[in-house]
Design a protein around this motif. Structure first.
Motif, short mmCIF file in Angstrom:
data_model
loop_
_atom_site.label_atom_id
_atom_site.label_comp_id
_atom_site.label_asym_id
_atom_site.label_seq_id
_atom_site.Cartn_x
_atom_site.Cartn_y
_atom_site.Cartn_z
N VAL A 89 0.84 -1.20 0.00
CA VAL A 89 0.00 0.00 0.00
C VAL A 89 0.88 1.25 0.00
N ASN A 90 1.93 1.23 0.78
CA ASN A 90 2.86 2.37 0.83
C ASN A 90 3.51 2.60 -0.53
N ARG A 91 3.90 1.52 -1.21
CA ARG A 91 4.51 1.64 -2.54
C ARG A 91 3.51 2.22 -3.54
N LEU A 92 2.29 1.72 -3.52
CA LEU A 92 1.26 2.23 -4.43
C LEU A 92 0.93 3.69 -4.11
N THR A 93 0.92 4.02 -2.83
CA THR A 93 0.66 5.41 -2.43
C THR A 93 1.77 6.32 -2.96
N SER A 94 3.02 5.89 -2.87
CA SER A 94 4.13 6.70 -3.38
C SER A 94 4.00 6.94 -4.88
N ILE A 95 3.58 5.92 -5.60
CA ILE A 95 3.37 6.07 -7.05
C ILE A 95 2.26 7.09 -7.32
N ARG B 107 -1.90 11.03 2.85
CA ARG B 107 -2.79 10.30 3.74
C ARG B 107 -4.09 9.93 3.01
N GLU B 108 -4.65 10.90 2.30
CA GLU B 108 -5.88 10.66 1.53
C GLU B 108 -5.66 9.57 0.49
N MET B 109 -4.54 9.64 -0.19
CA MET B 109 -4.22 8.63 -1.22
C MET B 109 -4.08 7.25 -0.59
N GLY B 110 -3.35 7.16 0.51
CA GLY B 110 -3.16 5.88 1.18
C GLY B 110 -4.47 5.26 1.62
N ARG B 111 -5.34 6.07 2.21
CA ARG B 111 -6.64 5.57 2.65
C ARG B 111 -7.49 5.11 1.46
N THR B 112 -7.45 5.86 0.38
CA THR B 112 -8.24 5.51 -0.81
C THR B 112 -7.73 4.22 -1.43
N ILE B 113 -6.44 4.08 -1.55
CA ILE B 113 -5.86 2.86 -2.13
C ILE B 113 -6.18 1.66 -1.24
N ALA B 114 -6.05 1.83 0.07
CA ALA B 114 -6.37 0.74 0.99
C ALA B 114 -7.83 0.31 0.83
N GLU B 115 -8.73 1.27 0.73
CA GLU B 115 -10.15 0.93 0.60
C GLU B 115 -10.44 0.28 -0.75
N LEU B 116 -9.77 0.72 -1.80
CA LEU B 116 -9.93 0.06 -3.10
C LEU B 116 -9.50 -1.40 -3.02
N LEU B 117 -8.40 -1.67 -2.33
CA LEU B 117 -7.93 -3.05 -2.17
C LEU B 117 -8.92 -3.87 -1.36
N VAL B 118 -9.50 -3.28 -0.32
CA VAL B 118 -10.48 -3.99 0.50
C VAL B 118 -11.70 -4.36 -0.33
N GLN B 119 -12.11 -3.49 -1.23
CA GLN B 119 -13.32 -3.72 -2.02
C GLN B 119 -13.10 -4.65 -3.22
#
Length: 181
Positions: free
Chosen positions: A126-132, A149-161
């Motif tokens: 998630v951290n790597r994807l957030t950096s990208i 922070r917004e990007m990390g939360r969004t990416i995490a939620e996309l992965l959860v879904q």
């Protein structure tokens, strides 16, 4: 192409001491399909299976040079012989009573478990994807207002879904339609 351990295993295969290969969770590799193709070439087409749990509607990506999976999907079907699908509501009720899942039942527990996995075991990814994503936003003035922070939360939620563990997208190779979706 292969590290020292792989080279030793290939040598043992060529000597006839190994008949085939079981690749444990190739999803952890950057290019699972590419790895399987390289292994196929290096062994001249040895018998290879992958430990990969497929969702009922999921298939290995085209070009995955292997005989299939180790059989978790088949085992799931065999175990289904011992369950009456008409009793699923009763099993859900028992599970909720024992598990204390509360309102929402199993689906809420599943989402909580996915969030925990994304937050802990997949933190580095998630951290790597957030950096990208941050780098993309920093290079485009129209996207500049998004925070890390917004990007990390969004990416995490996309992965959860997501309905599967990995969307088979590899650089330089057109993504299968289902993975792109």
């Amino acid at each position: 192409m292969f590290d020292a351990t792989h080279k030793l295993l290939l040598e043992l295969f060529r000597e006839g001491l190994i008949d085939g290969f079981r690749i444990d969770h190739p999803d952890g590799l950057a290019t699972p399909r590419g790895y399987l193709q390289r292994l196929h070439r290096a062994t001249g087409g040895a018998w290879v299976v992958v430990e990969k749990i497929l969702e009922p509607h999921e298939h290995l990506p085209p070009g995955s040079r292997c005989a299939g999976t180790t059989g978790y999907d088949s085992l799931l079907r065999v175990e289904g012989l011992f369950n009456d699908p008409n009793q699923l509501p009763k099993l859900d009720e028992i599970w909720e009573r024992l598990g204390g899942a509360g309102e929402g039942g199993f689906s809420q527990v599943l989402l909580a478990a996915k969030r925990e996995v994304v937050r802990t075991m997949l933190f580095t990814e998630v951290n790597r994807l957030t950096s990208i994503a941050v780098a993309i936003c920093e290079s485009d003035l129209a996207l500049y207002d998004h925070t890390r922070r917004e990007m990390g939360r969004t990416i995490a939620e996309l992965l959860v879904q997501m309905d599967r563990y990995r969307a088979y997208v590899e650089p330089g190779i057109a993504a299968p339609r289902r993975s792109a979706r």
